[in-house]
Enzyme design. Structure first.
Site, PDB file in Angstrom:
ATOM      1  N   TYR A 107       0.833  -1.201   0.000  1.00 49.45           N
ATOM      2  CA  TYR A 107       0.000   0.000   0.000  1.00 49.45           C
ATOM      3  C   TYR A 107       0.876   1.263   0.000  1.00 49.45           C
ATOM      4  O   TYR A 107       1.849   1.335   0.759  1.00 49.45           O
ATOM      5  CB  TYR A 107      -0.934  -0.028   1.223  1.00 49.45           C
ATOM      6  CG  TYR A 107      -1.690   1.249   1.409  1.00 49.45           C
ATOM      7  CD1 TYR A 107      -2.452   1.798   0.367  1.00 49.45           C
ATOM      8  CD2 TYR A 107      -1.638   1.948   2.615  1.00 49.45           C
ATOM      9  CE1 TYR A 107      -3.142   2.984   0.531  1.00 49.45           C
ATOM     10  CE2 TYR A 107      -2.332   3.136   2.781  1.00 49.45           C
ATOM     11  CZ  TYR A 107      -3.077   3.654   1.730  1.00 49.45           C
ATOM     12  OH  TYR A 107      -3.748   4.842   1.896  1.00 49.45           O
ATOM     13  N   ASP A 179       0.682  -7.715   6.918  1.00 47.56           N
ATOM     14  CA  ASP A 179      -0.520  -6.907   6.751  1.00 47.56           C
ATOM     15  C   ASP A 179      -1.589  -7.821   6.167  1.00 47.56           C
ATOM     16  O   ASP A 179      -1.500  -8.250   5.018  1.00 47.56           O
ATOM     17  CB  ASP A 179      -0.232  -5.720   5.823  1.00 47.56           C
ATOM     18  CG  ASP A 179      -1.405  -4.752   5.724  1.00 47.56           C
ATOM     19  OD1 ASP A 179      -2.559  -5.217   5.809  1.00 47.56           O
ATOM     20  OD2 ASP A 179      -1.167  -3.546   5.544  1.00 47.56           O
ATOM     21  N   LYS A 204     -11.270  -1.544   6.194  1.00 46.08           N
ATOM     22  CA  LYS A 204     -11.626  -2.310   4.995  1.00 46.08           C
ATOM     23  C   LYS A 204     -12.622  -3.419   5.349  1.00 46.08           C
ATOM     24  O   LYS A 204     -13.713  -3.127   5.775  1.00 46.08           O
ATOM     25  CB  LYS A 204     -10.336  -2.819   4.347  1.00 46.08           C
ATOM     26  CG  LYS A 204      -9.267  -1.721   4.162  1.00 46.08           C
ATOM     27  CD  LYS A 204      -9.787  -0.600   3.281  1.00 46.08           C
ATOM     28  CE  LYS A 204      -8.781   0.469   2.929  1.00 46.08           C
ATOM     29  NZ  LYS A 204      -8.177   1.216   4.017  1.00 46.08           N
TER      30      LYS A 204
HETATM   31  O1  P1T Z   1      -6.425   3.797   5.635  1.00 45.16           O
HETATM   32  P1  P1T Z   1      -5.938   3.145   6.875  1.00 45.16           P
HETATM   33  O2  P1T Z   1      -7.029   2.568   7.738  1.00 45.16           O
HETATM   34  O3  P1T Z   1      -4.988   3.995   7.664  1.00 45.16           O
HETATM   35  O4  P1T Z   1      -5.108   1.843   6.415  1.00 45.16           O
HETATM   36  C1  P1T Z   1      -3.938   1.905   5.673  1.00 45.16           C
HETATM   37  C2  P1T Z   1      -3.751   0.628   4.891  1.00 45.16           C
HETATM   38  C3  P1T Z   1      -2.910  -0.354   5.399  1.00 45.16           C
HETATM   39  N1  P1T Z   1      -2.701  -1.514   4.750  1.00 45.16           N
HETATM   40  C4  P1T Z   1      -3.321  -1.780   3.583  1.00 45.16           C
HETATM   41  C5  P1T Z   1      -3.060  -3.078   2.884  1.00 45.16           C
HETATM   42  C6  P1T Z   1      -4.196  -0.838   3.022  1.00 45.16           C
HETATM   43  O5  P1T Z   1      -4.796  -1.141   1.866  1.00 45.16           O
HETATM   44  C7  P1T Z   1      -4.411   0.407   3.687  1.00 45.16           C
HETATM   45  C8  P1T Z   1      -5.290   1.457   3.119  1.00 45.16           C
HETATM   46  N2  P1T Z   1      -5.561   1.297   1.746  1.00 45.16           N
HETATM   47  C9  P1T Z   1      -6.351   2.108   0.988  1.00 45.16           C
HETATM   48  C10 P1T Z   1      -6.965   3.209   1.456  1.00 45.16           C
HETATM   49  C11 P1T Z   1      -6.481   1.711  -0.419  1.00 45.16           C
HETATM   50  O6  P1T Z   1      -7.379   2.203  -1.136  1.00 45.16           O
HETATM   51  O7  P1T Z   1      -5.672   0.888  -0.866  1.00 45.16           O
END
Ligand code: P1T
Length: 386
Positions: A107, A179, A204
């Site tokens: 990400y 992750d 998510k």
């Molecule tokens: O957005 P947040 O709750 O802080 O999470 C960050 C995050 C961490 N790890 C993964 C694999 C993620 O996909 C994300 C956030 N990703 C998005 C906002 C996206 O659209 O890919």
């Protein structure tokens, strides 16, 4: 009912509904009350019922922490204000000079946190290909203390063999963070394969309804958990009680939603694989997909995320603006289907780095709508090119 040990015989779906969520002893409320109080009465100094101040601990947050820890089969669970806040607290385990090996597909926000926030403070990092453990062993740098991997990755959906990475990392004195956002604990439990720490963007699939931002850390090691619990309180990036309630509510249907996400993703993949406008389809179930064997080994099913490349960036940008049910938006993992262009949206911060993504890439978060409607929506957007 709140004690994890008493629940370990229950199946995943039962734990998702009940662990940490016994009827309220004072009122009998079946849904745990949202505990908004910031502070808690003490009978004498230091004599309280387990809660003092809501940054340090809150009953609704405790319910969430107990529940998700149980789903990950972890001894400890810690909830945070966002996925990145959870990641930031994991980084605080390191000492200056400790190196992080980050998978070369991750990400964009994780890349930004490690390379732009932590690296300038004296925490070196290297981007590595984690699909081949022999290459990783050959490239290993002696100051490495943390291997940070996503599986499946965001956005290429590459799957990494957690067990073989953990064996190498542990032999060389490094911790492994996985992750698990894309898989969720329903599809994959990384601690079973030797990971030390699991991190989630709870925003998510755990939340599942695009209405709450949150993060989560799950782990078994008591000392590491104690350190993270310390910074959770000391740095204070905790989720609000209402957000914890929304996450608990979402998690109750996680298994049902994930089964539908996976089934709908398969229907979408069938369309994409046979469509002449599509260049390449990325989905862990496809036999030629990078890490298909790892996915088959460690996942219950292959997930609700699908990526594909068009032949040009212009075509990718055209497709993402011509769907109706798939909404053009960042984020993923909720009931409604989303479409995006990672190169210009979620992964724009990785441009020019080893984590840069192809500009012809389109990412789909396949929701739980009727699969025929989703397929028809994508088909009409793609048919414009044939
Ligand atoms: O957005 P947040 O709750 O802080 O999470 C960050 C995050 C961490 N790890 C993964 C694999 C993620 O996909 C994300 C956030 N990703 C998005 C906002 C996206 O659209 O890919």
């Amino acid at each position: 009912m709140g004690e994890l040990d008493e629940q370990s015989g229950w199946g995943f779906e039962t734990r998702a509904v009940h662990v940490g969520q016994a009827p309220d002893p004072t009122s009998g409320a079946v849904v745990p009350p949202i505990s908004l109080s910031t502070t808690f009465a003490q009978d004498g100094v230091g004599n309280h019922k387990g809660f003092e101040y809501s940054r340090s601990g809150n009953p609704t947050r405790s319910a969430l922490e107990t529940c998700v820890a149980s789903l990950e089969r972890a001894a400890h669970g810690l909830a945070f204000a966002s996925g990145l806040a959870a990641e930031d607290n994991i980084m605080r385990l390191l000492k200056q000079g400790d190196r992080v090996l980050l998978g070369n597909d991750a990400y964009g926000g994780t890349f930004r946190l490690i390379s732009k926030v932590w690296s300038p403070l004296g925490f070196p990092w290297t981007a590595v290909d984690l699909t081949n453990v022999d290459t990783l062993a050959a490239q290993w740098l002696p100051d490495t203390r943390l291997v940070w991997l996503e599986t499946p990755t965001n956005p290429l959906l590459t799957c990494i063999d957690i067990e073989s990475i953990a064996e190498l990392a542990h032999a060389r004195g490094a911790l492994v963070v996985v992750d698990n956002t894309f898989a969720t604990p329903y599809l994959q439990q990384p601690l079973r394969f030797g990971a030390d720490i699991v991190v989630h963007s709870a925003t998510k699939y755990l939340g599942g309804h695009s209405d709450v931002v949150g993060g989560f850390v799950a782990l078994d090691d008591d000392d590491l958990a104690e350190q993270i619990r310390f910074t959770q309180n000391a740095a204070g990036a905790v989720p609000a009680p209402f957000d914890c309630y929304l996450l608990l509510r979402g998690i109750k249907t996680l298994a049902l939603r994930m089964d539908r996400h996976c089934a709908n993703a398969r229907a979408v993949v069938d369309l994409l694989v046979g469509h002449p406008a599509v260049d390449r389809v990325l989905y862990p179930q496809l036999p030629d997909h990078p890490g298909h064997a790892a996915a088959a080994k460690q996942m219950r099913d292959f997930g609700g995320m699908v990526s594909f490349t068009m032949r040009t960036e212009a075509a990718a940008l055209d497709v993402v603006t011509h769907t109706e049910l798939f909404t053009l938006a960042e984020s993923l993992g909720a009931v409604e289907s989303l479409i995006e262009h990672p190169g210009r949206m979620t992964h724009a911060s990785a441009a020019g780095s080893p984590l840069e993504v192809p500009d012809s890439l389109v990412r789909l978060s396949v929701g739980i709508e009727s699969s025929a409607d989703l397929v028809a929506d994508l088909e009409q957007a793609l048919d414009r090119f044939v």
